[in-house]
Design an enzyme around this catalytic site. Structure first.
Site, mmCIF file in Angstrom:
data_model
loop_
_atom_site.group_PDB
_atom_site.id
_atom_site.type_symbol
_atom_site.label_atom_id
_atom_site.label_comp_id
_atom_site.label_asym_id
_atom_site.label_seq_id
_atom_site.Cartn_x
_atom_site.Cartn_y
_atom_site.Cartn_z
ATOM 1 N N TYR A 1 1.295 -4.315 -20.246
ATOM 2 C CA TYR A 1 1.894 -4.646 -18.938
ATOM 3 C C TYR A 1 0.946 -4.276 -17.810
ATOM 4 O O TYR A 1 0.835 -4.983 -16.812
ATOM 5 C CB TYR A 1 3.252 -3.938 -18.802
ATOM 6 C CG TYR A 1 4.046 -4.133 -20.055
ATOM 7 C CD1 TYR A 1 4.583 -5.392 -20.338
ATOM 8 C CD2 TYR A 1 4.167 -3.122 -21.002
ATOM 9 C CE1 TYR A 1 5.241 -5.607 -21.540
ATOM 10 C CE2 TYR A 1 4.822 -3.336 -22.189
ATOM 11 C CZ TYR A 1 5.357 -4.582 -22.455
ATOM 12 O OH TYR A 1 5.986 -4.809 -23.632
ATOM 13 N N HIS B 1 1.240 5.706 -0.978
ATOM 14 C CA HIS B 1 0.616 6.976 -1.312
ATOM 15 C C HIS B 1 1.390 7.566 -2.486
ATOM 16 O O HIS B 1 1.655 8.763 -2.523
ATOM 17 C CB HIS B 1 0.643 7.940 -0.117
ATOM 18 C CG HIS B 1 -0.056 7.438 1.104
ATOM 19 N ND1 HIS B 1 -0.013 8.071 2.319
ATOM 20 C CD2 HIS B 1 -0.842 6.337 1.290
ATOM 21 C CE1 HIS B 1 -0.736 7.397 3.212
ATOM 22 N NE2 HIS B 1 -1.236 6.331 2.609
ATOM 23 N N HIS C 1 0.866 -1.191 0.000
ATOM 24 C CA HIS C 1 0.000 0.000 0.000
ATOM 25 C C HIS C 1 0.894 1.229 0.000
ATOM 26 O O HIS C 1 1.771 1.365 0.861
ATOM 27 C CB HIS C 1 -0.910 0.006 1.232
ATOM 28 C CG HIS C 1 -1.589 1.326 1.441
ATOM 29 N ND1 HIS C 1 -2.353 1.933 0.464
ATOM 30 C CD2 HIS C 1 -1.603 2.185 2.501
ATOM 31 C CE1 HIS C 1 -2.808 3.088 0.925
ATOM 32 N NE2 HIS C 1 -2.362 3.276 2.148
HETATM 33 ZN ZN ZN Z 1 -2.561 4.963 3.320
#
Ligand code: ZN
Length: 214
Positions: free
Chosen positions: A121, A96, A94
């Site tokens: 891709y 940002h 995860h």
């Molecule tokens: Zn986050």
């Protein structure tokens, strides 16, 4: 501690440093996790991915309890929601990351598929990328919202936040997250230009040739 767990801890440190040094995660944002035989590993809360210590990585059980290491990222529930929906997921990334986060803030996105199939891709590593509606940080409703979409998608984009990407291994999840970030960059570069995403026949050819489940 098993040899596999040791190896996974080292991989989290190595990939974390690599992502941080290339600007894919800033400050203490972003978290990495890996499924083990007896629970799962997650990067700790308030930790920079650039300076992780293998011994202090959080080890959790499947009820979310801390088994060892430092307290886990506050976004642990987001990882757990994805593992619960995807039994074969071996790792989750995860971030940002800037370009994916930028796309997550745009008006007029197709919520079933936020980024067009610009390259083969992207189709092969991500497929269709749905948008999870905005939730404030820590909102427990975000978990079920991710699970609902993750059952059919190996990656989702959290609105006004960033991507959550799963893979069979940490390496596969990191490479998929990088492919997503690069394609988000292409999408933004092409926003005001006529462009030609892959058509349905070209996507079908990829699905058949590479046995994709998208
Ligand atoms: Zn986050």
């Amino acid at each position: 501690m098993s040899a596999n767990e040791n190896r996974q801890r080292e991989q989290i440190v190595d990939f974390g440093r690599s992502l941080f040094e290339r600007g894919l995660t800033a400050g203490s944002s972003g978290n990495l996790s890996v499924r083990l035989e007896d629970g799962w590993l997650l990067t700790p809360t308030n930790a920079s991915l650039g300076r992780l210590d293998p011994a202090s990585i959080s080890k959790l059980d499947w009820d979310g309890r801390l088994v060892s290491g430092e307290p886990p990222s506050k976004e642990a529930f987001l990882h757990r929601a994805m593992y619960q929906a995807r039994e074969k997921a071996g790792a989750i990334v995860h971030l940002h990351s800037t370009h994916s986060a930028a796309v997550s803030c745009m008006c007029g996105l197709n919520h079933d598929d936020c980024i067009p199939p610009l390259t083969p891709y992207f189709v092969m590593k991500i497929g269709r990328l749905p948008l999870v509606p905005y939730h404030r940080p820590g909102d427990p409703e975000l978990g079920p919202a991710i699970s609902k979409l993750a059952a059919r998608h190996n990656a989702v984009l959290l609105a006004n936040h960033g991507p959550v990407v799963s893979g069979a291994s940490l390496e596969a999840a990191v490479y998929a997250a990088e492919e997503l970030e690069e394609t988000a960059k292409l999408f933004l570069l092409l926003r005001d230009l006529p462009s030609r995403p892959l058509d349905a026949a070209q996507i079908d050819e990829l699905k058949t040739t590479f046995k994709l489940e998208i």
